[in-house]
Design a protein around this motif. Structure first.
Motif, PDB file in Angstrom:
ATOM      1  N   GLU A  80      18.734  -1.393 -80.470  1.00 47.37           N
ATOM      2  CA  GLU A  80      18.874  -0.091 -79.817  1.00 47.37           C
ATOM      3  C   GLU A  80      19.077  -0.254 -78.312  1.00 47.37           C
ATOM      4  N   VAL A  81      18.322  -1.177 -77.707  1.00 51.38           N
ATOM      5  CA  VAL A  81      18.482  -1.445 -76.275  1.00 51.38           C
ATOM      6  C   VAL A  81      19.872  -1.995 -75.994  1.00 51.38           C
ATOM      7  N   MET A  82      20.344  -2.914 -76.834  1.00 54.34           N
ATOM      8  CA  MET A  82      21.663  -3.510 -76.635  1.00 54.34           C
ATOM      9  C   MET A  82      22.765  -2.455 -76.700  1.00 54.34           C
ATOM     10  N   VAL A  83      22.641  -1.520 -77.621  1.00 57.46           N
ATOM     11  CA  VAL A  83      23.639  -0.455 -77.748  1.00 57.46           C
ATOM     12  C   VAL A  83      23.674   0.379 -76.473  1.00 57.46           C
ATOM     13  N   LEU A  84      22.499   0.703 -75.942  1.00 50.67           N
ATOM     14  CA  LEU A  84      22.443   1.487 -74.709  1.00 50.67           C
ATOM     15  C   LEU A  84      23.016   0.710 -73.530  1.00 50.67           C
ATOM     16  N   LEU A  85      22.710  -0.579 -73.452  1.00 49.07           N
ATOM     17  CA  LEU A  85      23.207  -1.391 -72.338  1.00 49.07           C
ATOM     18  C   LEU A  85      24.727  -1.526 -72.352  1.00 49.07           C
ATOM     19  N   GLN A  86      25.312  -1.548 -73.530  1.00 51.51           N
ATOM     20  CA  GLN A  86      26.762  -1.714 -73.640  1.00 51.51           C
ATOM     21  C   GLN A  86      27.531  -0.575 -72.986  1.00 51.51           C
ATOM     22  N   GLY A  87      26.915   0.586 -72.874  1.00 48.59           N
ATOM     23  CA  GLY A  87      27.595   1.732 -72.290  1.00 48.59           C
ATOM     24  C   GLY A  87      27.392   1.875 -70.792  1.00 48.59           C
ATOM     25  N   MET A  88      26.751   0.890 -70.153  1.00 44.69           N
ATOM     26  CA  MET A  88      26.433   0.999 -68.738  1.00 44.69           C
ATOM     27  C   MET A  88      27.412   0.225 -67.868  1.00 44.69           C
ATOM     28  N   ASP A  89      27.531   0.700 -66.613  1.00 41.04           N
ATOM     29  CA  ASP A  89      28.352  -0.036 -65.653  1.00 41.04           C
ATOM     30  C   ASP A  89      27.496  -1.120 -64.994  1.00 41.04           C
ATOM     31  N   GLU A  90      28.108  -1.920 -64.124  1.00 37.93           N
ATOM     32  CA  GLU A  90      27.412  -3.063 -63.526  1.00 37.93           C
ATOM     33  C   GLU A  90      26.179  -2.642 -62.724  1.00 37.93           C
ATOM     34  N   LEU A  91      26.277  -1.586 -61.951  1.00 40.08           N
ATOM     35  CA  LEU A  91      25.145  -1.124 -61.149  1.00 40.08           C
ATOM     36  C   LEU A  91      23.972  -0.729 -62.053  1.00 40.08           C
ATOM     37  N   GLN A  92      24.252   0.020 -63.107  1.00 42.90           N
ATOM     38  CA  GLN A  92      23.201   0.424 -64.032  1.00 42.90           C
ATOM     39  C   GLN A  92      22.547  -0.800 -64.692  1.00 42.90           C
ATOM     40  N   LEU A  93      23.361  -1.781 -65.054  1.00 40.43           N
ATOM     41  CA  LEU A  93      22.824  -2.997 -65.662  1.00 40.43           C
ATOM     42  C   LEU A  93      21.920  -3.750 -64.686  1.00 40.43           C
ATOM     43  N   ARG A  94      22.329  -3.833 -63.434  1.00 39.81           N
ATOM     44  CA  ARG A  94      21.506  -4.509 -62.418  1.00 39.81           C
ATOM     45  C   ARG A  94      20.185  -3.766 -62.208  1.00 39.81           C
ATOM     46  N   GLN A  95      20.223  -2.432 -62.227  1.00 44.11           N
ATOM     47  CA  GLN A  95      18.996  -1.645 -62.079  1.00 44.11           C
ATOM     48  C   GLN A  95      18.065  -1.859 -63.273  1.00 44.11           C
ATOM     49  N   CYS A  96      18.630  -1.886 -64.465  1.00 43.38           N
ATOM     50  CA  CYS A  96      17.815  -2.135 -65.665  1.00 43.38           C
ATOM     51  C   CYS A  96      17.184  -3.518 -65.616  1.00 43.38           C
ATOM     52  N   LEU A  97      17.965  -4.505 -65.207  1.00 42.63           N
ATOM     53  CA  LEU A  97      17.453  -5.863 -65.105  1.00 42.63           C
ATOM     54  C   LEU A  97      16.292  -5.931 -64.120  1.00 42.63           C
ATOM     55  N   ALA A  98      16.425  -5.271 -62.990  1.00 42.98           N
ATOM     56  CA  ALA A  98      15.353  -5.251 -61.990  1.00 42.98           C
ATOM     57  C   ALA A  98      14.099  -4.593 -62.557  1.00 42.98           C
ATOM     58  N   MET A  99      14.272  -3.498 -63.297  1.00 35.59           N
ATOM     59  CA  MET A  99      13.116  -2.822 -63.902  1.00 35.59           C
ATOM     60  C   MET A  99      12.443  -3.708 -64.943  1.00 35.59           C
ATOM     61  N   LYS A 101      12.450  -7.002 -65.103  1.00 35.13           N
ATOM     62  CA  LYS A 101      11.744  -8.080 -64.401  1.00 35.13           C
ATOM     63  C   LYS A 101      10.436  -7.572 -63.804  1.00 35.13           C
ATOM     64  N   ALA A 102      10.465  -6.375 -63.217  1.00 40.22           N
ATOM     65  CA  ALA A 102       9.252  -5.797 -62.631  1.00 40.22           C
ATOM     66  C   ALA A 102       8.206  -5.527 -63.713  1.00 40.22           C
ATOM     67  N   MET A 103       8.649  -5.011 -64.834  1.00 41.38           N
ATOM     68  CA  MET A 103       7.718  -4.713 -65.922  1.00 41.38           C
ATOM     69  C   MET A 103       7.081  -5.979 -66.476  1.00 41.38           C
ATOM     70  N   LYS A 104       7.872  -7.053 -66.590  1.00 43.29           N
ATOM     71  CA  LYS A 104       7.347  -8.319 -67.104  1.00 43.29           C
ATOM     72  C   LYS A 104       6.333  -8.940 -66.160  1.00 43.29           C
ATOM     73  N   SER A 105       6.457  -8.659 -64.867  1.00 41.69           N
ATOM     74  CA  SER A 105       5.549  -9.257 -63.902  1.00 41.69           C
ATOM     75  C   SER A 105       4.204  -8.528 -63.834  1.00 41.69           C
ATOM     76  N   VAL A 106       4.145  -7.328 -64.371  1.00 39.60           N
ATOM     77  CA  VAL A 106       2.911  -6.541 -64.362  1.00 39.60           C
ATOM     78  C   VAL A 106       2.095  -6.886 -65.596  1.00 39.60           C
ATOM     79  N   SER A 107       0.835  -7.197 -65.374  1.00 38.77           N
ATOM     80  CA  SER A 107      -0.055  -7.526 -66.491  1.00 38.77           C
ATOM     81  C   SER A 107      -0.593  -6.254 -67.112  1.00 38.77           C
ATOM     82  N   ILE A 108      -0.425  -6.130 -68.411  1.00 39.05           N
ATOM     83  CA  ILE A 108      -0.928  -4.942 -69.121  1.00 39.05           C
ATOM     84  C   ILE A 108      -2.117  -5.364 -69.972  1.00 39.05           C
TER      85      ILE A 108
END
Length: 110
Positions: A80-99, A101-108
């Motif tokens: 489902e995530v891959m399908v959503l990512l396929q419809g994004m432009d480069e800027l949107q993909l870079r923003q998702c990647l940053a989010m 990475k930020a989420m992975k760095s936060v300990s839950i």
């Protein structure tokens, strides 16, 4: 080469995944390297070779386990995530990647 036996539920899972990805039978058959009639037979529960299973897994972005047995909710989320990512432009993909990475760095704490 082994052959996977007839299974209507499995065929339905394959068909649903294909439709969820927005692919026609013609498009998916071409990607797998079989004719549309063969894919139609598979989606109607027909038997197929293990080589075809490997290609289905790749094209559908899922696991053998999900295709054969219906298990694998993690694979469903990833698809489902891959399908959503396929419809994004480069800027949107870079923003998702940053989010991500930020989420992975936060300990839950669980």
């Amino acid at each position: 080469m082994a052959e996977i036996k007839k299974d209507f539920a499995r065929g339905n899972r394959i068909s649903e995944k294909r439709k969820k990805l927005g692919m026609s039978q013609d498009e998916m058959a071409e990607r797998i390297g079989i004719c549309r009639q063969a894919l139609s037979a598979i989606e109607n529960g027909g038997a197929f070779k293990t080589q075809t299973l490997e290609k289905l897994v790749s094209v559908l972005g899922t696991s053998e386990r999900y295709i054969l047995h219906g298990n694998g909710t993690d694979c469903e989320l990833i698809t489902e995530v891959m399908v959503l990512l396929q419809g994004m432009d480069e800027l949107q993909l870079r923003q998702c990647l940053a989010m991500i990475k930020a989420m992975k760095s936060v300990s839950i704490e669980k």
